[in-house]
Scaffold this motif. Structure first.
Motif, PDB file in Angstrom:
ATOM      1  N   PHE A   1       6.465  10.464  -5.511  1.00 48.76           N
ATOM      2  CA  PHE A   1       6.219   8.695  -6.123  1.00 48.76           C
ATOM      3  C   PHE A   1       6.270   8.035  -4.401  1.00 48.76           C
ATOM      4  CE2 PHE A   1       8.914   5.035  -5.260  1.00 48.76           C
ATOM      5  CZ  PHE A   1       9.353   5.065  -6.968  1.00 48.76           C
ATOM      6  N   SER A   2       6.278   8.591  -3.518  1.00 49.33           N
ATOM      7  CA  SER A   2       5.333   6.920  -2.224  1.00 49.33           C
ATOM      8  C   SER A   2       4.101   7.202  -2.582  1.00 49.33           C
ATOM      9  CB  SER A   2       5.890   7.921  -0.929  1.00 49.33           C
ATOM     10  OG  SER A   2       4.968   9.172  -0.765  1.00 49.33           O
ATOM     11  N   ILE A   3       3.406   8.648  -3.043  1.00 45.47           N
ATOM     12  CA  ILE A   3       1.856   8.866  -3.007  1.00 45.47           C
ATOM     13  C   ILE A   3       1.521   8.235  -3.916  1.00 45.47           C
ATOM     14  CG2 ILE A   3       0.354  10.249  -2.951  1.00 45.47           C
ATOM     15  CD1 ILE A   3       1.317  12.479  -1.623  1.00 45.47           C
ATOM     16  N   LEU A   4       2.511   8.607  -5.201  1.00 52.61           N
ATOM     17  CA  LEU A   4       2.134   7.693  -6.183  1.00 52.61           C
ATOM     18  C   LEU A   4       2.051   5.639  -6.212  1.00 52.61           C
ATOM     19  CD1 LEU A   4       1.296   7.502  -9.608  1.00 52.61           C
ATOM     20  CD2 LEU A   4       3.529   7.386  -9.795  1.00 52.61           C
ATOM     21  N   ARG A   5       2.862   5.359  -5.726  1.00 55.10           N
ATOM     22  CA  ARG A   5       2.769   3.784  -5.469  1.00 55.10           C
ATOM     23  C   ARG A   5       2.090   3.855  -4.627  1.00 55.10           C
ATOM     24  NH1 ARG A   5       8.341   2.029  -3.033  1.00 55.10           N
ATOM     25  NH2 ARG A   5       7.518   3.688  -1.118  1.00 55.10           N
ATOM     26  N   GLN A   6       1.493   3.896  -3.667  1.00 56.92           N
ATOM     27  CA  GLN A   6       0.703   3.963  -3.055  1.00 56.92           C
ATOM     28  C   GLN A   6      -0.931   3.768  -3.503  1.00 56.92           C
ATOM     29  OE1 GLN A   6       0.297   6.294   0.855  1.00 56.92           O
ATOM     30  NE2 GLN A   6       2.911   5.418   1.536  1.00 56.92           N
TER      31      GLN A   6
ATOM     32  N   GLU B   1      -5.406   1.321  -4.893  1.00 60.23           N
ATOM     33  CA  GLU B   1      -6.346   1.849  -5.857  1.00 60.23           C
ATOM     34  C   GLU B   1      -6.589   1.060  -7.518  1.00 60.23           C
ATOM     35  OE1 GLU B   1      -7.530   5.589  -4.402  1.00 60.23           O
ATOM     36  OE2 GLU B   1      -5.479   5.517  -3.326  1.00 60.23           O
ATOM     37  N   GLY B   2      -5.521   1.455  -7.618  1.00 58.76           N
ATOM     38  CA  GLY B   2      -5.349  -0.068  -9.373  1.00 58.76           C
ATOM     39  C   GLY B   2      -4.880   2.084  -9.824  1.00 58.76           C
TER      40      GLY B   2
END
Length: 303
Positions: free
Chosen positions: A49-54, A59-60
């Motif tokens: 989840f944190s990687i997805l949010r970042q 990067e869009g």
């Protein structure tokens, strides 16, 4: 002018086309989760989840589809070859079964192993390019490395054929046994859900989705540590060599991050595997029936 009608009139031609359509459905349905899998495998911390949010913030949303052009451009041919090769090998490994009957489970498993090993020749360079693109931030790429074709040319120029096939050995180690389990699981599960369907071909869409989904999950769980090692090896460039081969990558990764590193991103992968492989087998089976039945499809409504 007469190529396609003649090609589709043959059993191998229909297997080829149906396999290609199945592969396309699989890529489109699960690519964002595949990008998360690659990011998780190549990082030392952070949840999905944190990687997805970042990724989305920095990067869009389009970053979730970065590198999709390479597998999408090749996946139709690759998956077509996989299903066609499997159809041939599953019978070749157990010729005692009549051509009127479905292949034996022994033939299915051995045919899958052979198919997985052979497909690695095509898949390894494609996955290397996909992994490099999925791990790169747009701002960190040079102009010569933006896009799959430019990146492939850059790798060829700097590293040659050996560079494009970095991680080939572990790709074979991952795919050969995993494909044996993959096809065996699918055939076994769908027969359990709908007895007699392997011969009649009358299972429901639900059966295809469930059997395909669980087959994908089983195969990924069985080979996941090899996939983590493959990702780390293929992510390396000549200027950032950290691991000297499969064993060295395994030892260093476990020493630094513990055995849990070999299963990092498994949850995301399992979710993707169920979705993608349910789509692949459903598209494959439906397309095959459409082609064999001259445009008509017959399926049961329930399992």
């Amino acid at each position: 002018m007469d190529f396609w009608p003649e090609f589709l009139a043959s059993s191998s031609g229909r297997e080829f086309v149906a396999g290609g359509l199945g592969g396309t459905a699989g890529i489109i349905s699960g690519y964002p989760l595949d990008t998360l899998r690659i990011r998780l495998q190549n990082t030392k911390n952070g949840s999905a989840f944190s990687i997805l949010r970042q990724m989305v913030a920095r990067e869009g949303p389009a970053s979730l589809y970065r590198g999709m052009g390479t597998p999408l451009a090749s996946v139709s041919f690759q998956n077509a070859m996989v299903f066609q090769t499997y159809a041939i090998l599953s019978r070749a490994f157990d010729s005692s079964v009549s051509v009127k009957d479905p292949p034996s489970y022994k033939g299915v498993a051995l045919g899958g192993v052979g198919t997985g090993a052979l497909q690695s020749l095509l898949l390894s360079p494609v996955e290397l390019i996909k992994v490099r693109l999925q791990l790169q931030y747009t701002g960190h790429m040079t102009e010569s490395e933006k896009g799959p074709i430019r990146l492939a040319k850059s790798i060829w120029r700097k590293e040659g054929l050996r560079g494009l096939y970095r991680g080939f050995g572990v790709t074979v180690m991952r795919d050969a046994p995993a494909h044996g389990l993959y096809f065996w699981s699918y055939e076994y599960i769908r027969e359990q859900l709908h007895p007699g369907c392997r011969k009649s071909g009358e299972e429901s869409l639900n059966t295809m989705l469930i059997a395909g989904g669980f087959a994908g999950v089983a195969s990924w769980i069985s080979c996941y540590p090899f996939d983590v090692v493959k990702t780390r090896l293929q992510a390396q460039t000549p200027s950032s060599i950290e691991y000297n081969g499969i064993v060295d990558c395994f030892k260093k990764s476990v020493t630094k991050e513990g055995f849990g590193v070999l299963w990092r991103g498994l949850g995301t992968t399992v979710a993707r595997a169920f979705l993608v492989n349910g789509a692949i087998f459903s598209a494959y089976e439906i397309s095959l029936r459409f082609l064999f039945n001259n445009g008509s499809i017959q399926m049961k409504e329930t399992i």
